[in-house]
Scaffold this motif. Sequence first.
Motif, PDB file in Angstrom:
ATOM      1  N   LYS A  90       0.819  -1.100   0.084  1.00  0.00           N
ATOM      2  CA  LYS A  90       0.066   0.033  -0.034  1.00  0.00           C
ATOM      3  C   LYS A  90       0.734   1.372  -0.062  1.00  0.00           C
ATOM      4  N   GLU A  91       1.931   1.162   0.536  1.00  0.00           N
ATOM      5  CA  GLU A  91       2.940   2.329   0.609  1.00  0.00           C
ATOM      6  C   GLU A  91       4.240   1.878   0.763  1.00  0.00           C
TER       7      GLU A  91
ATOM      8  N   ARG B 184      13.269   2.973   4.207  1.00  0.00           N
ATOM      9  CA  ARG B 184      13.230   1.349   3.717  1.00  0.00           C
ATOM     10  C   ARG B 184      11.937   0.821   4.537  1.00  0.00           C
ATOM     11  N   ARG B 185      10.720   1.379   4.575  1.00  0.00           N
ATOM     12  CA  ARG B 185       9.587   0.851   5.206  1.00  0.00           C
ATOM     13  C   ARG B 185       8.690   0.655   4.120  1.00  0.00           C
ATOM     14  N   ILE B 186       8.012  -0.591   4.381  1.00  0.00           N
ATOM     15  CA  ILE B 186       6.889  -0.983   3.383  1.00  0.00           C
ATOM     16  C   ILE B 186       5.741  -1.388   4.470  1.00  0.00           C
ATOM     17  N   THR B 187       4.631  -0.970   3.942  1.00  0.00           N
ATOM     18  CA  THR B 187       3.322  -0.998   4.492  1.00  0.00           C
ATOM     19  C   THR B 187       2.155  -1.790   3.466  1.00  0.00           C
ATOM     20  N   GLY B 188       1.744  -2.773   3.961  1.00  0.00           N
ATOM     21  CA  GLY B 188       0.784  -3.638   3.160  1.00  0.00           C
ATOM     22  C   GLY B 188      -0.046  -4.629   3.865  1.00  0.00           C
TER      23      GLY B 188
ATOM     24  N   THR C 204       7.572  -4.041  12.371  1.00  0.00           N
ATOM     25  CA  THR C 204       7.289  -3.149  13.743  1.00  0.00           C
ATOM     26  C   THR C 204       6.009  -2.895  13.973  1.00  0.00           C
ATOM     27  N   ASP C 205       5.116  -3.282  13.189  1.00  0.00           N
ATOM     28  CA  ASP C 205       3.488  -3.238  13.285  1.00  0.00           C
ATOM     29  C   ASP C 205       2.831  -4.201  12.533  1.00  0.00           C
ATOM     30  N   ALA C 206       1.668  -4.581  13.460  1.00  0.00           N
ATOM     31  CA  ALA C 206       0.836  -5.323  12.668  1.00  0.00           C
ATOM     32  C   ALA C 206      -0.629  -5.483  13.215  1.00  0.00           C
ATOM     33  N   LYS C 207      -1.551  -5.351  12.348  1.00  0.00           N
ATOM     34  CA  LYS C 207      -2.898  -5.211  12.620  1.00  0.00           C
ATOM     35  C   LYS C 207      -3.835  -6.318  11.938  1.00  0.00           C
ATOM     36  N   VAL C 208      -4.324  -7.199  12.818  1.00  0.00           N
ATOM     37  CA  VAL C 208      -4.900  -8.301  12.461  1.00  0.00           C
ATOM     38  C   VAL C 208      -6.428  -8.063  12.077  1.00  0.00           C
ATOM     39  N   THR C 209      -6.942  -8.380  10.939  1.00  0.00           N
ATOM     40  CA  THR C 209      -8.242  -8.382  10.786  1.00  0.00           C
ATOM     41  C   THR C 209      -8.840  -9.753  10.111  1.00  0.00           C
TER      42      THR C 209
ATOM     43  N   VAL D 227       3.806  -3.452   8.840  1.00  0.00           N
ATOM     44  CA  VAL D 227       4.620  -2.437   8.641  1.00  0.00           C
ATOM     45  C   VAL D 227       6.027  -2.941   8.876  1.00  0.00           C
ATOM     46  N   ALA D 228       6.859  -3.250   7.668  1.00  0.00           N
ATOM     47  CA  ALA D 228       8.222  -3.672   7.994  1.00  0.00           C
ATOM     48  C   ALA D 228       9.356  -2.706   7.612  1.00  0.00           C
ATOM     49  N   GLU D 229      10.419  -2.843   8.378  1.00  0.00           N
ATOM     50  CA  GLU D 229      11.350  -1.912   7.943  1.00  0.00           C
ATOM     51  C   GLU D 229      12.676  -2.778   7.738  1.00  0.00           C
TER      52      GLU D 229
END
Length: 202
Positions: free
Chosen positions: A14-15, A21-25, A66-71, A78-80
């Motif tokens: 998504k970003e 060097r961060r990816i969000t998806g 570094t971050d995780a949202k479970v649905t 979010v990974a760095e």
Amino acid sequence: MTVTNRAYSLFEIKEMDEDARRITGIATTPKTDRAGDIVMSEGAVYKLPIPFLYQHDSRQPIGFVTDAKVTKKGIEIVAEIAKDVHEDIEKAWKYIKAGLVRGLSIGFKGIDIEPIPNSWGVIFEKWEWLELSAVTIPANADASIQTIKQYDAEALKAATGAGTGSSTDKPAATGTKGRVVKLDAPARDRAKPFVIRSIKRT
């Protein structure tokens, strides 16, 4: 011995922040490498940060989740990716940016497992999230699982120093069930042709 399951999914980016060097998806609801199994995203038990590996190789850590949202639909992460550490990490980052490595594989251990009625499969209602890997995976995620399993097997073979021969159960020349051993190219080159005349069973 701890048994680690793996669940594979495509990763929709998504970003991407190239400077950080961060990816969000989000990873679509994953399927395990055993047909018919179901992993419930809401059942994830984890503690951040989670190791982020390349191609399931524990010798190739590339960063952290570094971050995780479970649905119910999946897991948004979010990974760095680390900077200025090793050239292998730089290569992995380039592959991810180019879209050549577009899959995720979750390494986990089942906690609460329920059988699926009239099936060999199981439902992982609750599971411990151990690591996340960036993996090579084509657009057809289901078809690619077998390819990744083969990669995993070869990596394990190399790590443990297993022999070069592989074996499968196939009908023997006599028509009875036997063990057929296939030799890799180097072994075939060294071996002379031979014919089995008889087999003595003890």
